[in-house]
Motif scaffolding. Structure first.
Motif: not given
Length: 238
Positions: A163, A165-166, A169-170
């Protein structure tokens, strides 16, 4: 941070440790589709492979793997065994029995299929806090021998790769490892033998792992606890 294994004696570790690659399952009825499992081609531990996972002095206790053997424990009072180790709030999780000959031991209790190598999620930690979770203490109660299998690539590294890109926040998850391996990225795993009375302390929320009774003739029960323990609270086997 990758697998950080605390050991003092390479020969003692080599005697009970092997390494392998992993693969994902496909059309294997006993497993969830896409589960990550050892490739099966176990190889002797080399000095370079041991060096790659040797814990540095600066490694936080929460990321260390220790292979241990308590001097004694009372099977009739396992609930309180871990509390004198430095965490009064340590949690006893109970026991799990594994039949012999299992490549991995954890199943999806709802469907009964094996989930393969996985991350625990007791503490439900977001990406940036993932290395700070509680460690799991486990003791092999026998009667048989078993293994702990540990992945060398940590949950943050895999989540970031899957992930990009994000990732911040995971919540890193077993599915991240499945996607990573399915995409062709290699992960090395280490299989460490545990005789009855032996065990481990490991960050199972942070490292790919599972138990195994592969090639063993007897079942074995494992007792589990969660806690925030400093290192070297129990005698090391290696």
């Amino acid at each position: 941070m990758p697998l950080h294994l605390a050991f003092n004696d390479f020969d003692a570790l080599r005697e009970r440790c092997e390494t392998a690659a992993v693969r994902t399952t496909r059309d294997e009825p006993e497993y969830e589709e896409g589960a990550v499992i050892p490739s099966g081609m176990w190889q002797p531990l080399t000095e370079s492979a041991a060096l790659a996972v040797t814990a540095p002095r600066w490694a936080p206790h929460s990321t260390l793997v220790e292979i241990i053997r308590p001097s004694s424990f009372d099977e009739d009072d396992l609930e309180h065994f871990a509390r004198p180790m430095g965490d009064e709030s340590a949690q006893y999780l109970g026991q799990a029995l594994a039949k012999p000959g299992m490549r991995t031991t954890t199943d999806n209790y709802q469907e009964g299929r094996l989930i393969g190598l996985h991350l625990d999620n007791w503490d439900k930690l977001i990406f940036g806090r993932k290395p700070r979770g509680r460690r799991r203490l486990a003791l092999n109660l026998g009667p048989g021998t078993r293994y702990i299998i540990l992945g060398a690539l940590d949950a943050q590294a895999v989540c970031r790769a899957v992930h990009p890109q994000d990732f911040a926040y995971r919540y890193p998850h077993t599915d991240d490892y499945r996607a990573h391996v399915a995409a062709g990225h290699p992960i090395r795993v280490y299989r460490i033998r545990l005789e009855p009375g032996e065990g481990y302390i490991a960050p199972t929320e942070y490292l790919l792992h599972d138990g195994s009774t592969e090639d063993q003739a007897a079942p074995s029960a494992m007792a589990f606890w969660l806690g925030r323990w400093p290192s070297a609270k129990l005698p090391s086997l290696v």
